[in-house]
Motif scaffolding. Structure first.
Motif, PDB file in Angstrom:
ATOM      1  N   SER A  30      35.709  56.576 -40.376  1.00 54.73           N
ATOM      2  CA  SER A  30      35.411  55.797 -41.586  1.00 54.73           C
ATOM      3  C   SER A  30      35.147  56.661 -42.808  1.00 54.73           C
ATOM      4  CB  SER A  30      34.172  54.927 -41.358  1.00 54.73           C
ATOM      5  OG  SER A  30      33.016  55.760 -41.259  1.00 54.73           O
ATOM      6  N   ARG A  77      38.713  36.060 -42.661  1.00 55.45           N
ATOM      7  CA  ARG A  77      38.766  35.885 -44.115  1.00 55.45           C
ATOM      8  C   ARG A  77      37.504  36.320 -44.843  1.00 55.45           C
ATOM      9  NH1 ARG A  77      42.920  36.257 -43.309  1.00 55.45           N
ATOM     10  NH2 ARG A  77      44.716  34.870 -43.401  1.00 55.45           N
ATOM     11  N   ARG A  78      36.390  36.310 -44.123  1.00 53.04           N
ATOM     12  CA  ARG A  78      35.149  36.635 -44.822  1.00 53.04           C
ATOM     13  C   ARG A  78      34.099  37.029 -43.793  1.00 53.04           C
ATOM     14  NH1 ARG A  78      31.188  33.053 -46.452  1.00 53.04           N
ATOM     15  NH2 ARG A  78      29.823  33.954 -48.003  1.00 53.04           N
ATOM     16  N   VAL A  79      33.253  37.979 -44.169  1.00 62.68           N
ATOM     17  CA  VAL A  79      32.098  38.325 -43.335  1.00 62.68           C
ATOM     18  C   VAL A  79      30.916  38.613 -44.260  1.00 62.68           C
ATOM     19  CG1 VAL A  79      32.886  40.747 -43.212  1.00 62.68           C
ATOM     20  CG2 VAL A  79      31.168  39.928 -41.591  1.00 62.68           C
ATOM     21  N   ARG A  80      29.753  38.174 -43.812  1.00 60.99           N
ATOM     22  CA  ARG A  80      28.530  38.475 -44.573  1.00 60.99           C
ATOM     23  C   ARG A  80      27.433  38.780 -43.564  1.00 60.99           C
ATOM     24  NH1 ARG A  80      26.579  33.493 -47.035  1.00 60.99           N
ATOM     25  NH2 ARG A  80      25.023  33.483 -45.387  1.00 60.99           N
ATOM     26  N   VAL A  81      26.775  39.908 -43.724  1.00 62.68           N
ATOM     27  CA  VAL A  81      25.682  40.260 -42.818  1.00 62.68           C
ATOM     28  C   VAL A  81      24.519  40.865 -43.586  1.00 62.68           C
ATOM     29  CG1 VAL A  81      27.333  40.829 -40.949  1.00 62.68           C
ATOM     30  CG2 VAL A  81      26.356  42.658 -42.342  1.00 62.68           C
TER      31      VAL A  81
ATOM     32  N   PRO B  70      39.964  44.288 -40.141  1.00 65.29           N
ATOM     33  CA  PRO B  70      39.437  43.819 -41.435  1.00 65.29           C
ATOM     34  C   PRO B  70      38.432  44.795 -42.062  1.00 65.29           C
ATOM     35  CG  PRO B  70      39.550  42.007 -39.869  1.00 65.29           C
ATOM     36  CD  PRO B  70      39.921  43.236 -39.107  1.00 65.29           C
ATOM     37  N   SER B  71      37.526  45.318 -41.227  1.00 60.83           N
ATOM     38  CA  SER B  71      36.493  46.177 -41.814  1.00 60.83           C
ATOM     39  C   SER B  71      37.004  47.573 -42.163  1.00 60.83           C
ATOM     40  CB  SER B  71      35.245  46.247 -40.925  1.00 60.83           C
ATOM     41  OG  SER B  71      35.462  47.006 -39.773  1.00 60.83           O
ATOM     42  N   VAL B  74      36.312  48.953 -45.692  1.00 60.11           N
ATOM     43  CA  VAL B  74      35.167  49.738 -46.174  1.00 60.11           C
ATOM     44  C   VAL B  74      35.560  51.189 -46.447  1.00 60.11           C
ATOM     45  CG1 VAL B  74      33.547  48.255 -44.929  1.00 60.11           C
ATOM     46  CG2 VAL B  74      34.229  50.442 -43.897  1.00 60.11           C
ATOM     47  N   VAL B  75      36.604  51.676 -45.757  1.00 59.89           N
ATOM     48  CA  VAL B  75      36.999  53.073 -45.898  1.00 59.89           C
ATOM     49  C   VAL B  75      37.324  53.408 -47.359  1.00 59.89           C
ATOM     50  CG1 VAL B  75      38.794  54.758 -45.280  1.00 59.89           C
ATOM     51  CG2 VAL B  75      37.768  53.306 -43.518  1.00 59.89           C
ATOM     52  N   MET B  94      18.836  59.204 -52.173  1.00 60.74           N
ATOM     53  CA  MET B  94      19.601  58.888 -50.954  1.00 60.74           C
ATOM     54  C   MET B  94      18.729  58.756 -49.703  1.00 60.74           C
ATOM     55  SD  MET B  94      22.844  58.413 -50.600  1.00 60.74           S
ATOM     56  CE  MET B  94      23.539  59.181 -49.126  1.00 60.74           C
ATOM     57  N   VAL B  95      17.706  59.609 -49.621  1.00 65.49           N
ATOM     58  CA  VAL B  95      16.873  59.620 -48.405  1.00 65.49           C
ATOM     59  C   VAL B  95      16.083  58.326 -48.266  1.00 65.49           C
ATOM     60  CG1 VAL B  95      15.038  60.890 -47.192  1.00 65.49           C
ATOM     61  CG2 VAL B  95      16.766  62.128 -48.482  1.00 65.49           C
ATOM     62  N   HIS B  99      21.274  50.587 -46.275  1.00 61.39           N
ATOM     63  CA  HIS B  99      22.286  49.565 -46.574  1.00 61.39           C
ATOM     64  C   HIS B  99      21.670  48.223 -46.168  1.00 61.39           C
ATOM     65  CE1 HIS B  99      26.896  48.714 -46.401  1.00 61.39           C
ATOM     66  NE2 HIS B  99      26.262  47.849 -47.150  1.00 61.39           N
ATOM     67  N   GLY B 100      21.434  47.350 -47.139  1.00 60.21           N
ATOM     68  CA  GLY B 100      20.706  46.124 -46.837  1.00 60.21           C
ATOM     69  C   GLY B 100      21.598  44.970 -46.410  1.00 60.21           C
ATOM     70  N   GLU B 101      22.636  44.709 -47.209  1.00 65.51           N
ATOM     71  CA  GLU B 101      23.514  43.577 -46.931  1.00 65.51           C
ATOM     72  C   GLU B 101      24.943  43.949 -47.257  1.00 65.51           C
ATOM     73  OE1 GLU B 101      20.362  40.373 -48.724  1.00 65.51           O
ATOM     74  OE2 GLU B 101      22.441  39.696 -48.513  1.00 65.51           O
ATOM     75  N   GLN B 102      25.868  43.234 -46.648  1.00 66.87           N
ATOM     76  CA  GLN B 102      27.282  43.478 -46.921  1.00 66.87           C
ATOM     77  C   GLN B 102      28.064  42.185 -46.806  1.00 66.87           C
ATOM     78  OE1 GLN B 102      28.748  46.485 -47.805  1.00 66.87           O
ATOM     79  NE2 GLN B 102      30.457  45.135 -48.286  1.00 66.87           N
ATOM     80  N   GLU B 103      28.903  41.975 -47.790  1.00 63.14           N
ATOM     81  CA  GLU B 103      29.809  40.837 -47.731  1.00 63.14           C
ATOM     82  C   GLU B 103      31.212  41.351 -48.038  1.00 63.14           C
ATOM     83  OE1 GLU B 103      28.436  37.554 -50.039  1.00 63.14           O
ATOM     84  OE2 GLU B 103      30.303  36.433 -49.796  1.00 63.14           O
ATOM     85  N   LEU B 104      32.193  40.891 -47.260  1.00 62.68           N
ATOM     86  CA  LEU B 104      33.589  41.250 -47.514  1.00 62.68           C
ATOM     87  C   LEU B 104      34.425  39.992 -47.416  1.00 62.68           C
ATOM     88  CD1 LEU B 104      33.836  44.417 -45.225  1.00 62.68           C
ATOM     89  CD2 LEU B 104      33.923  44.448 -47.725  1.00 62.68           C
ATOM     90  N   GLU B 105      35.337  39.857 -48.353  1.00 64.92           N
ATOM     91  CA  GLU B 105      36.259  38.725 -48.317  1.00 64.92           C
ATOM     92  C   GLU B 105      37.669  39.288 -48.243  1.00 64.92           C
ATOM     93  OE1 GLU B 105      37.144  34.643 -50.845  1.00 64.92           O
ATOM     94  OE2 GLU B 105      35.805  36.165 -51.662  1.00 64.92           O
ATOM     95  N   TRP B 153      28.130  44.812 -52.052  1.00 66.23           N
ATOM     96  CA  TRP B 153      27.450  45.898 -51.355  1.00 66.23           C
ATOM     97  C   TRP B 153      26.017  45.968 -51.845  1.00 66.23           C
ATOM     98  CZ3 TRP B 153      31.134  49.072 -48.589  1.00 66.23           C
ATOM     99  CH2 TRP B 153      32.470  48.747 -48.855  1.00 66.23           C
TER     100      TRP B 153
END
Lengths: 132, 159
Positions: A30, A77-81, B70-71, B74-75, B94-95, B99-105, B153
């Motif tokens: 990654s 289509r979508r992910v949220r965490v 799909p993920s 992020v790369v 940085m220390v 990463h609290g939350e993530q959403e991807l569409e 992000w």
């Protein structure tokens, strides 16, 4: 692939193990080389016992759980965490999904993710997939 | 000290990325649990969809080519987020960051040779109970200008 039908309330389970070197392997794949994922000393400075797995790897596993359920990774289509607790090397993460909504072309699933101690590592995870 | 809210709206990018088959396949295999060794990302785990790594199967499948997990997005789509975190003017430690939350569409599948250009901006910056919250929103578009991936992000930084 035969078409299949889904119903609200359908459930599915997916189990993944974070083997000892997974954070290093995932870093290579990654590009996420944040030292907290590869250097135990930095992990300890941040208040953990050592390194922690990349949260985005856990997200990828939650997506994988739904991909397997709908039968095609291209339908996501979508992910949220929300990342609620780090995954540590040697942890086993169990993903439990439940279909919460269905539209003509879209399935929505809530996914919980807990470690072997029953502690949630994701909160409020929702994944949507195209169907039909 | 809380992060300075005048940075809301600051944008990062564009960052252009060309998807390559071997990188997509490596990502899918490693995410799937393969064990790499020098020269190979390892054998495909049994549960993994062949659409993610097997060219012959994928070419005969619904997308006509191997697709990215799909993920995998992020790369490349992370770039505005990592640029914001590294922005010396914003001054994130940085220390103290998680990463609290993530959403991807995902509006389309991603295939080898796709060229996606990501831009992003800081869409929220607030502090609550001794924590700073930094939110970066990104869009990754193909050369036709269509959005393929949207990302939200969120980082949490201890003050």
């Amino acid at each position: 692939m035969p078409s299949r039908t889904f119903q609200v309330g359908d459930t599915f389970t997916h189990v993944r193990v974070c083997d000892r070197y997974r954070p290093a392997y995932y870093a290579g794949a990654s590009g996420d080389f944040n030292p907290i994922h590869i250097d135990p000393e930095v992990g300890r400075l941040a208040g953990f016992n050592g390194i922690i797995l990349q949260g985005l790897c856990t997200l990828g596993w939650a997506v994988e759980a739904v991909s397997l359920f709908v039968g095609d990774p291209g339908r996501i289509r979508r992910v949220r965490v929300r990342f609620s607790r780090p995954v540590l090397p040697e942890d086993t993460v169990t993903f439990k999904g439940r279909v919460t909504a269905l539209a003509s072309d879209r399935l929505t699933a809530e996914v919980s993710a807990t470690n072997q101690r029953g502690e949630p590592v994701l909160k409020g995870a929702v994944v949507e997939a195209a169907i039909g | 000290m809380p992060l300075d809210k005048r940075f809301i709206g600051r944008s990062y990018g564009p960052f252009t990325y060309e998807l390559g088959l071997e990188k997509m396949r490596e990502f899918s295999l490693i995410l799937g649990g393969s064990t790499p060794r020098a020269g190979t990302p390892g054998a495909p785990p049994a549960h993994l969809s062949p659409l993610l790594y097997d060219e012959a199967a994928a070419k005969a499948g619904p997308y006509g080519d191997v697709i990215a997990s799909p993920s995998f997005a992020v790369v490349f789509a992370i770039q505005p987020f990592s640029a914001a975190i590294a922005d010396p003017e914003l001054g994130v430690d940085m220390v103290k960051l998680v990463h609290g939350e993530q959403e991807l569409e995902f509006l389309d599948v991603m295939k080898p040779g796709d060229v996606l250009t990501t831009t992003g901006s800081i869409t929220a910056l607030y502090d609550k109970a001794g924590l700073d919250f930094l939110v970066v929103t990104t869009e990754s578009k193909n050369p036709q200008g269509q959005t393929v991936v949207r990302g939200v992000w969120s980082a949490v930084i201890r003050q």
